[in-house]
Design a protein around this motif. Structure first.
Motif, PDB file in Angstrom:
ATOM      1  N   ILE A  64       0.838  -1.291  -0.129  1.00 55.36           N
ATOM      2  CA  ILE A  64      -0.128  -0.011  -0.029  1.00 55.36           C
ATOM      3  C   ILE A  64       0.957   1.171   0.033  1.00 55.36           C
ATOM      4  CG2 ILE A  64      -1.625   1.307   1.297  1.00 55.36           C
ATOM      5  CD1 ILE A  64      -2.776  -1.575   2.369  1.00 55.36           C
ATOM      6  N   SER A  65       0.619   2.111  -1.041  1.00 56.02           N
ATOM      7  CA  SER A  65       1.454   3.455  -1.110  1.00 56.02           C
ATOM      8  C   SER A  65       0.845   4.515  -0.533  1.00 56.02           C
ATOM      9  CB  SER A  65       1.450   3.536  -2.680  1.00 56.02           C
ATOM     10  OG  SER A  65       0.437   3.962  -3.209  1.00 56.02           O
ATOM     11  N   LYS A  66       1.672   5.565  -0.396  1.00 59.15           N
ATOM     12  CA  LYS A  66       1.314   6.809   0.316  1.00 59.15           C
ATOM     13  C   LYS A  66      -0.184   7.221  -0.458  1.00 59.15           C
ATOM     14  CE  LYS A  66       5.423   8.394   2.117  1.00 59.15           C
ATOM     15  NZ  LYS A  66       6.633   9.583   1.958  1.00 59.15           N
ATOM     16  N   LYS A  67      -0.227   6.987  -1.723  1.00 61.52           N
ATOM     17  CA  LYS A  67      -1.250   7.588  -2.733  1.00 61.52           C
ATOM     18  C   LYS A  67      -2.536   6.801  -2.406  1.00 61.52           C
ATOM     19  CE  LYS A  67      -2.553   8.361  -7.486  1.00 61.52           C
ATOM     20  NZ  LYS A  67      -2.195   8.323  -8.933  1.00 61.52           N
ATOM     21  N   GLU A  68      -2.192   5.409  -2.236  1.00 57.36           N
ATOM     22  CA  GLU A  68      -3.253   4.515  -1.975  1.00 57.36           C
ATOM     23  C   GLU A  68      -3.871   4.912  -0.651  1.00 57.36           C
ATOM     24  OE1 GLU A  68      -4.307  -0.559  -2.101  1.00 57.36           O
ATOM     25  OE2 GLU A  68      -2.369   0.503  -2.404  1.00 57.36           O
ATOM     26  N   TYR A  69      -3.028   5.005   0.123  1.00 57.32           N
ATOM     27  CA  TYR A  69      -3.581   5.127   1.691  1.00 57.32           C
ATOM     28  C   TYR A  69      -4.310   6.619   1.719  1.00 57.32           C
ATOM     29  CZ  TYR A  69      -3.131   6.826   6.432  1.00 57.32           C
ATOM     30  OH  TYR A  69      -3.665   7.548   7.707  1.00 57.32           O
ATOM     31  N   SER A  70      -3.782   7.660   1.183  1.00 56.32           N
ATOM     32  CA  SER A  70      -4.682   8.694   1.240  1.00 56.32           C
ATOM     33  C   SER A  70      -5.804   8.994   0.279  1.00 56.32           C
ATOM     34  CB  SER A  70      -3.862  10.263   0.854  1.00 56.32           C
ATOM     35  OG  SER A  70      -3.017  10.191  -0.509  1.00 56.32           O
ATOM     36  N   GLU A  71      -5.882   8.383  -0.905  1.00 57.54           N
ATOM     37  CA  GLU A  71      -6.898   8.489  -1.894  1.00 57.54           C
ATOM     38  C   GLU A  71      -7.900   7.131  -1.808  1.00 57.54           C
ATOM     39  OE1 GLU A  71      -5.252   9.276  -5.959  1.00 57.54           O
ATOM     40  OE2 GLU A  71      -4.217  10.712  -5.346  1.00 57.54           O
TER      41      GLU A  71
ATOM     42  N   ASN B  34       4.171  -3.178   6.323  1.00 55.15           N
ATOM     43  CA  ASN B  34       3.814  -1.994   5.713  1.00 55.15           C
ATOM     44  C   ASN B  34       2.142  -1.857   5.687  1.00 55.15           C
ATOM     45  OD1 ASN B  34       4.348   0.475   3.807  1.00 55.15           O
ATOM     46  ND2 ASN B  34       2.943  -0.754   2.750  1.00 55.15           N
ATOM     47  N   ASP B  35       1.574  -2.858   5.142  1.00 47.66           N
ATOM     48  CA  ASP B  35       0.181  -3.105   4.958  1.00 47.66           C
ATOM     49  C   ASP B  35      -0.756  -2.925   6.332  1.00 47.66           C
ATOM     50  OD1 ASP B  35       0.606  -2.634   2.387  1.00 47.66           O
ATOM     51  OD2 ASP B  35       0.188  -4.704   1.707  1.00 47.66           O
ATOM     52  N   PHE B  36      -0.147  -3.974   7.384  1.00 45.26           N
ATOM     53  CA  PHE B  36      -0.999  -3.841   8.270  1.00 45.26           C
ATOM     54  C   PHE B  36      -0.694  -2.211   9.171  1.00 45.26           C
ATOM     55  CE2 PHE B  36      -0.003  -8.431   9.290  1.00 45.26           C
ATOM     56  CZ  PHE B  36      -1.575  -8.595   9.496  1.00 45.26           C
ATOM     57  N   ILE B  37       0.454  -1.702   9.016  1.00 44.14           N
ATOM     58  CA  ILE B  37       0.698  -0.288   9.583  1.00 44.14           C
ATOM     59  C   ILE B  37      -0.417   0.715   8.876  1.00 44.14           C
ATOM     60  CG2 ILE B  37       2.180   1.538   9.987  1.00 44.14           C
ATOM     61  CD1 ILE B  37       4.309  -0.547  10.676  1.00 44.14           C
ATOM     62  N   ALA B  38      -0.330   0.564   7.413  1.00 46.24           N
ATOM     63  CA  ALA B  38      -1.221   1.364   6.841  1.00 46.24           C
ATOM     64  C   ALA B  38      -2.660   1.394   7.001  1.00 46.24           C
ATOM     65  CB  ALA B  38      -1.072   1.263   5.221  1.00 46.24           C
ATOM     66  N   THR B  39      -3.065   0.004   7.156  1.00 43.89           N
ATOM     67  CA  THR B  39      -4.487   0.039   7.575  1.00 43.89           C
ATOM     68  C   THR B  39      -4.987   0.217   8.858  1.00 43.89           C
ATOM     69  OG1 THR B  39      -4.129  -2.292   7.412  1.00 43.89           O
ATOM     70  CG2 THR B  39      -4.987  -1.425   5.511  1.00 43.89           C
ATOM     71  N   ALA B  40      -4.056  -0.327   9.857  1.00 40.12           N
ATOM     72  CA  ALA B  40      -4.528   0.136  11.168  1.00 40.12           C
ATOM     73  C   ALA B  40      -4.316   1.572  11.530  1.00 40.12           C
ATOM     74  CB  ALA B  40      -3.425  -0.511  12.095  1.00 40.12           C
ATOM     75  N   THR B  41      -3.490   2.373  10.753  1.00 41.61           N
ATOM     76  CA  THR B  41      -3.495   3.892  10.862  1.00 41.61           C
ATOM     77  C   THR B  41      -4.613   4.564  10.308  1.00 41.61           C
ATOM     78  OG1 THR B  41      -1.067   3.845  10.779  1.00 41.61           O
ATOM     79  CG2 THR B  41      -2.041   5.984  10.600  1.00 41.61           C
ATOM     80  N   ALA B  42      -5.101   4.021   9.056  1.00 41.12           N
ATOM     81  CA  ALA B  42      -6.353   4.506   8.580  1.00 41.12           C
ATOM     82  C   ALA B  42      -7.508   4.282   9.434  1.00 41.12           C
ATOM     83  CB  ALA B  42      -6.485   4.023   7.019  1.00 41.12           C
ATOM     84  N   SER B  43      -7.560   3.032  10.072  1.00 38.54           N
ATOM     85  CA  SER B  43      -8.660   2.687  10.891  1.00 38.54           C
ATOM     86  C   SER B  43      -8.375   3.681  11.999  1.00 38.54           C
ATOM     87  CB  SER B  43      -8.523   1.101  11.374  1.00 38.54           C
ATOM     88  OG  SER B  43      -8.591   0.228  10.281  1.00 38.54           O
ATOM     89  N   GLU B  44      -7.625   3.947  12.660  1.00 43.76           N
ATOM     90  CA  GLU B  44      -7.502   4.870  13.680  1.00 43.76           C
ATOM     91  C   GLU B  44      -8.079   6.279  13.172  1.00 43.76           C
ATOM     92  OE1 GLU B  44      -3.886   3.995  16.741  1.00 43.76           O
ATOM     93  OE2 GLU B  44      -3.227   4.251  14.556  1.00 43.76           O
ATOM     94  N   LYS B  45      -7.657   6.693  12.039  1.00 45.16           N
ATOM     95  CA  LYS B  45      -8.047   8.146  11.704  1.00 45.16           C
ATOM     96  C   LYS B  45      -9.469   8.133  11.385  1.00 45.16           C
ATOM     97  CE  LYS B  45      -4.103  10.413  10.453  1.00 45.16           C
ATOM     98  NZ  LYS B  45      -3.718  11.725  10.974  1.00 45.16           N
ATOM     99  N   LEU B  46     -10.081   7.090  10.875  1.00 45.08           N
ATOM    100  CA  LEU B  46     -11.532   7.041  10.603  1.00 45.08           C
ATOM    101  C   LEU B  46     -12.246   6.444  11.879  1.00 45.08           C
ATOM    102  CD1 LEU B  46     -11.433   5.147   7.139  1.00 45.08           C
ATOM    103  CD2 LEU B  46     -11.567   7.511   7.565  1.00 45.08           C
ATOM    104  N   LYS B  47     -11.660   6.278  12.928  1.00 43.64           N
ATOM    105  CA  LYS B  47     -12.357   5.683  14.164  1.00 43.64           C
ATOM    106  C   LYS B  47     -13.015   4.479  13.907  1.00 43.64           C
ATOM    107  CE  LYS B  47     -12.628  10.422  16.275  1.00 43.64           C
ATOM    108  NZ  LYS B  47     -11.314  10.383  16.701  1.00 43.64           N
TER     109      LYS B  47
END
Length: 382
Positions: free
Chosen positions: A256-263, A296-309
């Motif tokens: 998962i890239s920065k672009k995929e994470y944000s977009e 990397n993908d665990f961290i990206a999706t976990a961080t997104a889950s935190e951001k989205l609550k």
């Protein structure tokens, strides 16, 4: 003396850590002759005894093998594609007989049919038997051999899952036949076509015409990519087309890239955890390989889950991370965060404290876990 010792160690290290190249003579009953093969095994193939690998089949291996093998090794090293077994068939001048087609049907003639059968009935089964292969094969060819690869699309099911066509010298009727055949293919097909502005004029025009006919085809089972490289000649376009083809065909495999994470991730209305599971299910279904989810993908999706609550998504991601990376702090950190945010600080504190002897991962250090545990202890007086 010390320098000599270091040089010897360095040479030994290189031999261990780099891909293995094997040369073989393959005696073909279909061809009634032997063919020389070049085979590149992935790094650490011998130690990853349970791992299976896709096949990248290279025709014209006399000159195409090294650029293909080098790019496969490079992309797989950075996890932009799965590690793969590269199999090259040396052809030399026999390529013209191997890829010959009938003057009336424009399908392989007697010699071409024997080479067609050699690949499908002898070579691939041999590679499958001798090495640990996944059920995913990409073919790479240039002009005559690129056209030849297309004949495997007319098998049912097709032998190849991916086709890298570098300036194909198309047989008559091939364009029309491809347009008619591709919508009928049920399995997922990746098709890459490349030419260059300084390519042989007739081949460039043929590639442009084929692109015009293939571009409108819309199907969930057909992924199509086209490049016309500015200034590329018939021979130089391979150096640009091969990495482009691998990058595009394996785009879903990449971390998962920065672009995929944000977009993508931060705009999800559905559970982030399901997105993660779906991504790896697609990888398994397409490429026939089952890998652990990347850190990397665990961290990206976990961080997104935190951001989205999305706390339930965070719990599911953390639970899966604890299972796949039990020796690390990865799952403990995010499971602790889940309990922090869902009103169970005491559980969070115990989880943070309990991971003190595990391996650190990325930014998640033991100090961070213990600091979080100490803060909960101070805030709640435990």
């Amino acid at each position: 003396m010390k320098n000599i010792f270091l040089l010897v160690v360095g040479v030994l290290f290189c031999n261990v850590s780099f891909s293995q190249i094997i040369y073989e003579e393959f005696n073909s009953t279909r061809l009634d002759q032997s063919r020389r093969l070049k085979i590149q095994l992935p790094r650490n193939y011998d130690t990853n005894v349970d791992k299976k690998y896709p096949i990248v089949l290279v025709l014209d291996a006399d000159y195409l093998f090294e650029p293909v093998a080098g790019n496969v090794d490079y992309f797989s090293y950075w996890e932009d594609m799965p590690e793969s077994i590269v199999v090259g068939v040396m052809q030399g001048d026999s390529r013209y007989f191997d890829c010959a087609y009938d003057d009336q049907t424009f399908f392989p003639d007697d010699k071409g049919s024997r080479f067609f059968e050699f690949i499908g009935l002898e070579l691939i089964p041999y590679i499958d038997k001798k090495y640990r292969t996944a059920k995913f094969i990409i073919g790479v060819g240039h002009d005559f051999t690129a056209n030849f690869l297309n004949y495997y699309l007319f098998k049912d099911p097709p032998l190849l899952n991916g086709y890298i066509n570098l300036s194909p010298d198309l047989a008559p009727m091939m364009e029309q036949r491809l347009v008619e055949r591709i919508p009928q293919v049920q399995q997922k097909i990746f098709y890459y076509l490349a030419t260059g502005t300084d390519d042989i004029k007739g081949l460039m025009e043929s590639a442009e015409e084929l692109n015009k006919n293939l571009s409108p085809l819309k199907s969930n089972s057909f992924s199509y990519y086209y490049d016309n490289f500015e200034g590329a000649t018939h021979y130089s376009l391979g150096g640009r087309g091969i990495p482009n083809a691998l990058e595009k065909i394996f785009s879903v495999y990449r971390p998962i890239s920065k672009k995929e994470y944000s977009e993508v991730l931060l705009k999800l209305k559905t559970p982030v955890s399901q997105y993660l599971l779906d991504k790896y299910k697609v990888i398994e279904d397409l490429f026939g390989i089952t890998n652990n989810i990347r850190v990397n993908d665990f961290i990206a999706t976990a961080t997104a889950s935190e951001k989205l609550k999305q706390w339930e998504s965070l719990r599911e991601i953390a639970t899966l991370a604890k299972k796949q990376y039990s020796e690390t702090v990865l799952g403990d950190y995010y499971l602790g965060r889940y309990y922090e945010e869902t009103g169970e600080p005491k559980k969070a504190m115990k989880i943070f404290q309990g991971a003190f002897d595990k391996q650190e991962v990325d930014f998640i250090t033991i100090d961070i876990l213990l600091d979080r545990a100490d803060k909960i202890k101070r805030d709640f007086g435990y």
